[in-house]
Write a protein that holds these residues in place. Structure first.
Motif, short mmCIF file in Angstrom:
data_model
loop_
_atom_site.label_atom_id
_atom_site.label_comp_id
_atom_site.label_asym_id
_atom_site.label_seq_id
_atom_site.Cartn_x
_atom_site.Cartn_y
_atom_site.Cartn_z
N ALA A 215 34.25 26.42 53.45
CA ALA A 215 34.81 26.52 54.80
C ALA A 215 34.95 25.14 55.46
N THR A 230 24.91 23.62 60.77
CA THR A 230 25.36 24.73 59.94
C THR A 230 24.20 25.68 59.65
N THR A 255 38.26 30.26 51.63
CA THR A 255 37.95 30.44 53.05
C THR A 255 39.20 30.88 53.79
N SER A 257 39.44 31.78 56.92
CA SER A 257 39.52 31.41 58.34
C SER A 257 38.28 30.63 58.77
N THR A 258 38.48 29.67 59.67
CA THR A 258 37.40 29.08 60.46
C THR A 258 37.86 29.08 61.91
N ARG A 262 32.60 28.97 63.75
CA ARG A 262 32.17 29.79 62.62
C ARG A 262 33.15 29.62 61.47
N GLY A 263 32.63 29.68 60.25
CA GLY A 263 33.47 29.64 59.07
C GLY A 263 33.24 30.87 58.22
N GLU A 283 29.70 34.69 56.61
CA GLU A 283 30.14 33.91 57.76
C GLU A 283 28.99 32.98 58.15
N MET A 286 29.31 26.73 62.07
CA MET A 286 29.84 25.39 61.84
C MET A 286 30.06 24.72 63.20
#
Length: 291
Positions: A215, A230, A255, A257-258, A262-263, A283, A286
């Motif tokens: 991510a 993290t 990944t 989505s970030t 959050r990642g 999840e 981040m």
């Protein structure tokens, strides 16, 4: 901790009473308890209450508080259901009377049914062509950033071989995916007799390695482990087929989505000959560190 025997000692919990167990911790280079360790220990506790021969097919968990390395972790198992086909367990992990982690795990009897799976990538390098984390440390240790070097110096029972190793000094964004081969260290004779429950616990332990790092890749020109806070927030796994640790396994991660600090990452674990063993999703926090 640099052998399978050491890992098994960590994962095998002390029985306190009834459905209560206790575990100790070993660092993997983080100041807090490694999430994979808590996952695998909680699974060990859940499996200890399964007496009907059913096999884990899925787990879902939340990390609520950081675990302290110096304190034991208590695991309390609740028997939620033992139905005709499925058994469900809920595990609560705590330290000093504070809940730090919860896990739900479902176990299924063997049944016949339809079967299919996605294909493993065919255009990736084989592990024999790649450098391991140990190789990177030996060849480039003096040139690595201090935090990365310190992390790689921690003894581990698992060897990792990424199909691509990014230069940490190149401030460029990277693709939203990674592929990493992994294998337990030691002679195959050391792992030949591990039963499926133990193999699933070990795979659960390993599954928390590398997953959040993917991510970071799309933001690698700006983000790195040194300027982010993290932490794993949740972790889920689904187990599909039999496997062993006699050969390398491939963890293919992406990944989707970030955002909002959050990642999200997900991945599939394959045997070298392409059998899909398990899928993983996580999840993680981040949060950029503000100076």
């Amino acid at each position: 901790m640099n052998s399978v025997e050491n890992l098994l000692e960590i994962l095998q919990l002390k029985h306190l009473k009834d459905n209560q167990f206790e575990g100790v911790s070993e660092t993997v280079g983080s100041p807090n308890v490694f999430g994979g360790q808590v996952l695998a220990q909680a699974l060990n506790a859940a499996y200890r209450t399964i007496t009907n021969g059913r096999v884990l097919h899925s787990l879902h968990s939340y990390f609520l508080e950081a675990g302290h390395l110096e304190y034991p972790i208590n695991y309390d198992v609740s028997i939620m259901r033992d139905g005709g086909s499925f058994s469900v367990r809920r595990v609560t992990a705590s330290q000093n009377d504070e809940v730090i982690f919860i896990l739900s795990a479902s176990f299924h009897k063997e049944e016949e049914g339809y079967s299919h799976q996605i294909e493993m990538k065919t255009d990736i390098k084989q592990p024999e062509e790649l450098m391991s984390w140990t190789d990177v440390l030996e060849e480039y240790g003096s040139m690595l950033p201090t935090k990365i070097k310190s992390f790689l110096e921690i003894p581990r029972p698992v060897e990792f071989k990424p199909t691509h190793i990014a230069n940490p000094f190149d401030k460029v964004d990277l693709p939203p995916y990674i592929d990493i081969w992994f294998k337990l260290k030691g002679d195959n004779a050391d792992i030949a007799d591990l039963n499926l429950a133990i193999r699933q616990q070990i795979l659960t332990y390993i599954s928390d390695y590398n997953i959040l790092s993917v991510a970071l890749q799309p933001h690698a020109s700006k983000a790195h482990w040194g300027n982010l806070l993290t932490a794993s927030l949740d972790h889920s796994m689904w187990f599909f087929r039999e496997f062993d640790f006699s050969d390398w396994l491939l963890f293919s991660l992406e990944t989707p989505s970030t955002g909002n600090a959050r990642g999200f990452a997900r991945g599939n674990i394959f045997t070298r000959d392409g059998v899909l063993v398990a899928s993983v999703a996580q999840e993680g926090l981040m949060r950029p560190i503000k100076k």
